[in-house]
Design a protein around this motif. Structure first.
Motif, short mmCIF file in Angstrom:
data_model
loop_
_atom_site.label_atom_id
_atom_site.label_comp_id
_atom_site.label_asym_id
_atom_site.label_seq_id
_atom_site.Cartn_x
_atom_site.Cartn_y
_atom_site.Cartn_z
N ILE A 104 3.22 2.11 -1.83
CA ILE A 104 3.49 2.51 -3.22
C ILE A 104 2.46 3.51 -3.71
O ILE A 104 2.76 4.38 -4.52
N TYR A 105 1.24 3.42 -3.21
CA TYR A 105 0.12 4.18 -3.76
C TYR A 105 -0.22 5.43 -2.96
O TYR A 105 -1.33 5.95 -3.06
N GLU A 106 0.73 5.92 -2.19
CA GLU A 106 0.51 7.12 -1.39
C GLU A 106 0.11 8.31 -2.27
O GLU A 106 -0.70 9.13 -1.88
N TYR A 107 0.67 8.41 -3.47
CA TYR A 107 0.44 9.57 -4.32
C TYR A 107 -0.42 9.30 -5.55
O TYR A 107 -0.95 10.23 -6.13
N GLU A 108 -0.51 8.07 -5.98
CA GLU A 108 -1.28 7.83 -7.20
C GLU A 108 -1.57 6.35 -7.41
O GLU A 108 -0.98 5.49 -6.78
N ASN A 109 -2.50 6.13 -8.34
CA ASN A 109 -2.90 4.79 -8.75
C ASN A 109 -3.43 3.96 -7.60
O ASN A 109 -3.71 4.46 -6.52
N GLU A 110 -3.53 2.67 -7.84
CA GLU A 110 -4.01 1.75 -6.82
C GLU A 110 -3.45 0.37 -7.15
O GLU A 110 -3.04 0.11 -8.27
N PRO A 111 -3.42 -0.52 -6.16
CA PRO A 111 -2.86 -1.85 -6.41
C PRO A 111 -3.68 -2.60 -7.45
O PRO A 111 -4.87 -2.33 -7.64
N VAL B 126 8.66 1.56 -10.20
CA VAL B 126 7.96 1.26 -8.96
C VAL B 126 8.80 0.24 -8.21
O VAL B 126 9.20 -0.78 -8.78
N PRO C 147 0.81 -1.24 0.00
CA PRO C 147 0.00 0.00 0.00
C PRO C 147 0.83 1.27 0.00
O PRO C 147 0.37 2.31 -0.49
N ASN D 46 5.12 14.08 -4.47
CA ASN D 46 6.01 12.92 -4.37
C ASN D 46 7.48 13.38 -4.43
O ASN D 46 8.18 13.19 -5.41
#
Length: 188
Positions: free
Chosen positions: A41-48, A105, A39, A144
């Motif tokens: 990874i998605y602090e700023y954008e997108n989603e898993p 990523v 989770p 970011n």
């Protein structure tokens, strides 16, 4: 806009400083699903990714190495440690005019160790050497700062807002660019 040559892109395995960059294929989906489920990874954008199956289908589309309209080449590599653990990916979208948009990523447990910088540097060198890329771009969320600092260490500079608007970069995003260096090679 010029079409890219209609040839199958054969990507090479890349290695530097203990890291290996493997051409990404659909078979990487299960292993990468675990990495991409982090989770942080998605602090700023997108989603898993929603499922392994969804990711496998996405990787299969990317494995064609070409956009459906033939305007872009898609190059994606899985990053591996010497232990063979997959820790993330680097990717480039190449245009026929010698420009590439790059992204990366990494699992958050590998942040701050210089691994992303090393992997991106190897990819940039490959793009200059094998694909004749002359200009690199990266788009990221303005908040970011970790990613912005990584790109700055790789000699990327922030693009003026007028050019970012012309290239349709969304509000809240930052466009950074870097020219390829003639002396650039994998030993950087």
């Amino acid at each position: 806009s010029q079409l890219l040559p209609n040839v199958r892109v054969l990507m090479r395995l890349l290695a530097s400083g203990g890291l290996t960059l493997e051409p990404q294929v659909a078979a990487h989906a299960e292993e990468m699903f675990a990495v991409l489920s982090d989770p942080a990874i998605y602090e700023y954008e997108n989603e898993p990714p929603p499922s392994v199956e969804w990711l496998r289908e996405r990787f299969a589309r990317l494995e064609t190495r070409r956009s459906p309209d033939g305007q872009e080449q898609w190059l994606n590599w899985v990053i591996r440690l010497p232990s063979s653990e997959a820790i993330g990916f680097v990717q480039a979208t190449l245009q026929a005019d010698g420009q590439a948009v790059v992204a990366y990523v990494l699992s958050s447990k590998h942040w701050g160790k210089g691994l992303a910088q090393q992997a991106v540097r190897v990819m940039l060198a490959e793009l200059v050497d094998r694909y004749d890329v002359q200009m690199f771009f990266a788009v990221l969320k303005r908040q970011n700062q970790r990613s912005a600092r990584l790109l700055e260490r790789l000699s990327f500079k922030t693009v003026v807002d007028e050019l970012a608007a012309w290239l349709q970069v969304e509000q809240g995003e930052l466009l950074m660019q870097r020219a390829a260096c003639a002396h650039e090679n994998k030993s950087l």
